[in-house]
Design a protein around this motif. Structure first.
Motif, short mmCIF file in Angstrom:
data_model
loop_
_atom_site.label_atom_id
_atom_site.label_comp_id
_atom_site.label_asym_id
_atom_site.label_seq_id
_atom_site.Cartn_x
_atom_site.Cartn_y
_atom_site.Cartn_z
N HIS A 23 0.83 -1.21 0.00
CA HIS A 23 0.00 0.00 0.00
C HIS A 23 0.87 1.25 0.00
N ASP A 24 0.66 2.12 -0.99
CA ASP A 24 1.29 3.44 -1.05
C ASP A 24 2.77 3.37 -0.73
N THR A 25 3.47 2.51 -1.46
CA THR A 25 4.90 2.26 -1.19
C THR A 25 5.78 2.99 -2.19
N ASN A 26 6.85 3.56 -1.66
CA ASN A 26 7.81 4.29 -2.49
C ASN A 26 9.19 3.69 -2.39
N LEU A 27 9.88 3.64 -3.51
CA LEU A 27 11.27 3.17 -3.55
C LEU A 27 11.98 3.92 -4.66
N THR A 28 13.12 4.50 -4.33
CA THR A 28 13.94 5.19 -5.33
C THR A 28 15.36 4.65 -5.25
N GLN A 211 24.62 1.17 0.59
CA GLN A 211 24.73 2.59 0.90
C GLN A 211 23.40 3.18 1.39
N THR A 212 22.29 2.61 0.96
CA THR A 212 20.97 3.12 1.32
C THR A 212 20.09 1.94 1.71
N VAL A 213 19.13 2.18 2.59
CA VAL A 213 18.24 1.10 3.02
C VAL A 213 16.81 1.62 3.05
N ASP A 218 4.43 -4.32 7.42
CA ASP A 218 2.98 -4.48 7.28
C ASP A 218 2.49 -3.94 5.94
N ALA A 219 3.23 -4.27 4.86
CA ALA A 219 2.85 -3.92 3.48
C ALA A 219 2.94 -2.42 3.20
N ARG A 220 3.68 -1.69 4.03
CA ARG A 220 3.80 -0.25 3.83
C ARG A 220 5.25 0.20 3.93
N TRP A 221 5.54 1.29 3.22
CA TRP A 221 6.85 1.91 3.32
C TRP A 221 6.98 2.60 4.66
N ILE A 222 8.13 2.40 5.32
CA ILE A 222 8.35 2.99 6.64
C ILE A 222 9.42 4.08 6.59
N ILE A 223 10.58 3.76 5.99
CA ILE A 223 11.67 4.73 5.98
C ILE A 223 12.66 4.38 4.89
#
Length: 501
Positions: A23-28, A211-213, A218-223
């Motif tokens: 749900h509403d997950t971001n990854l760059t 270098q990045t994590v 629970d199916a969501r982006w946290i940090i």
């Protein structure tokens, strides 16, 4: 200068009816970096990988590469030029040579469209040399080490033009020296312009090679944060949840098994595929949990005790009698009951009734001279149905008609049918509803009261809360022990191999 994103997931979501997989997950992911993706089992990592590799389309949000929208799902050739995933289990064909695997389905051809073997071997050698992979193109791929097989898959992906490689648990089946070599190759490939998304349950590896994590929970982006700026306790807290420090196991208030209680199971220096020199003891009426990542060796160890595998060395005793290895029938006769990890392939016979499934381990109690009395079978089946609260029309209903929760109760009923002295439960509540889960876990308390030694192997913290203590497997060895009353963040830190001191 701001670095350009090579791969992006922007607000993506994936839903299966009422179930939220993501749900509403971001990854760059920035070009040239190693970006870690971490989270507990069920956090959404596998779903995100399926979206990033074009195996599924997101129900919300967008996948982009180099700032452009991802190709259409059907355009597999275009996807191969963007991204490739090297899974924990290699996808190479072991009976083919390295060269054949590198160019499978796209072999160079000569006259009459026959395969030009000489050119294929030369192209393979050139490709391997270009990416500094030291493997013989003519070698049978099945004879390679796991590390080299993974590098062959990376080289194959790079040959399509992809420079974004997803490594899914790449170290799960490697030893320490192989892991060091893999990390050295990753750094070398990064310098050559390759970008990695690194998925691992071992957080110390994240700090060593990434270098990045990004953390999912629970199916969501946290940090998402630079690894160097995120202390290990903070990373564990992000995975476990803000309230992790306040969470205490239900078992904390339970009376501990007295130390003078007789030992029921003794394991001495047991070693096999996936685990090494493991010893432990379980007392009568004690529930012992085994935790660890998917490649930690905990499941192979438990399956060995249940008679599914023959160990390389070591032994075990149940009430002073040897535990038979490599023979499930003998293990049953010795007093070992088991709920296997996969109820569909290991736990149920779909074409048989509930009565047949629940009683098949106790046929010798249903008659004499190999004959089964129908009345006894029906009586035992009904007793087990009532004992496990299986929602069914009766013993004659096909087990394939049951819901997941009730089907798992049938597997548990069969494990209890012979009144085992040792009960081995492997992921006993996987894929069941909340009510069925509570019913299944209640059977653990009943077994404890009966004096049964119970071994619970699970990825679910809720399953492990019923245990008197939990042992943590890490790279095939027991590395930590947590008594009842542990906190989530403490157990997760041990599972992920993070020293919180």
């Amino acid at each position: 200068m701001e670095q350009r994103p090579l791969a992006e997931a922007a607000g993506v979501g994936k839903y299966y009816g009422p179930t939220t997989a993501l749900h509403d997950t971001n990854l760059t992911v920035v070009a040239g970096e190693s970006h870690a993706l971490v989270g507990r089992n069920g956090a959404g990592k596998s779903t995100l990988v399926s979206l990033l590799t074009g195996l599924q389309a997101p129900d919300a949000g967008e996948i982009r590469f180099d700032g452009e929208s991802a190709p259409a799902l059907a355009d597999r050739d275009a996807w191969r030029t963007k991204v490739s995933c090297v899974y924990q289990k290699p996808t190479v064909v072991p009976e083919l040579t390295v060269a054949e695997n590198l160019f499978i389905n796209r072999q160079p051809t000569g006259r009459a469209r026959s395969i030009n073997w000489r050119r294929m071997r030369a192209d393979a050698a050139e490709l391997l040399d270009a990416w500094d992979v030291h493997v013989d193109p003519d070698a049978r791929t099945g004879d390679l080490t796991m590390e080299d097989r993974q590098l062959v898959e990376v080289a194959r992906a790079l040959s399509f033009g992809a420079r974004f490689i997803i490594l899914d648990e790449p170290t799960a089946q490697l030893d320490n020296r192989e892991i060091d070599r893999l990390f050295a190759r990753m750094r070398s490939l990064q310098e050559a312009g390759v970008t990695f998304l690194f998925i691992s349950h071992h957080l110390q590896e994240v700090y060593e090679v990434c270098q990045t994590v990004t953390v999912l929970r629970d199916a969501r982006w946290i940090i998402t944060a630079p690894v160097a700026e995120l202390p290990r306790p903070a990373l564990v807290e992000a995975m476990a949840g803000d309230s992790a420090a306040a969470q205490t196991a239900v078992g904390g208030a339970r009376t501990a098994v007295p130390e003078d209680t007789p030992v029921r199971l003794t394991v001495r220096a047991l070693a096999g595929e996936g685990f090494d020199a493991t010893g432990l003891a379980i007392r009568r009426g004690e529930v012992l949990g085994l935790a660890g990542s998917s490649g930690s060796g905990k499941i192979q160890f438990a399956e060995t005790l249940a008679g599914m595998h023959r160990p390389a060395s070591g032994d075990a005793e149940l009430d002073g009698d040897p535990v038979p290895f490599g023979d499930v029938r003998a293990a049953l006769d010795a007093g070992v009951g088991c709920v296997p990890r996969d109820r569909h392939h290991q736990g149920l016979v779909a074409g048989m009734t509930i009565g047949d499934n629940t009683t098949m381990t106790a046929m010798d109690r249903l008659g004499r001279y190999g004959f089964v009395r129908a009345d006894r079978r029906r009586s035992m089946a009904r007793a087990l149905i009532d004992r496990l609260d299986i929602r069914t029309e009766g013993p004659d209903q096909l087990v394939s008609d049951l819901s997941g929760g009730n089907a798992q109760k049938v597997v548990m009923a069969r494990a209890l049918a012979r009144d085992p002295r040792l009960l081995v439960l492997i992921n006993p509540t996987a894929g069941v509803d909340v009510k069925s889960k509570e019913s299944l876990l209640a059977r653990i308390d009943t077994a404890r009261e009966d004096g049964t030694a119970v071994l619970v192997v699970s990825d679910e913290l809720e399953d492990l809360r019923r245990c008197d203590r939990v042992l943590v497997f890490f790279h095939g060895r027991i590395t930590a022990e947590h008594p009842a009353g542990w906190h989530d963040h403490e157990l997760i830190a041990s599972i992920e191999g993070v020293d919180r001191v």
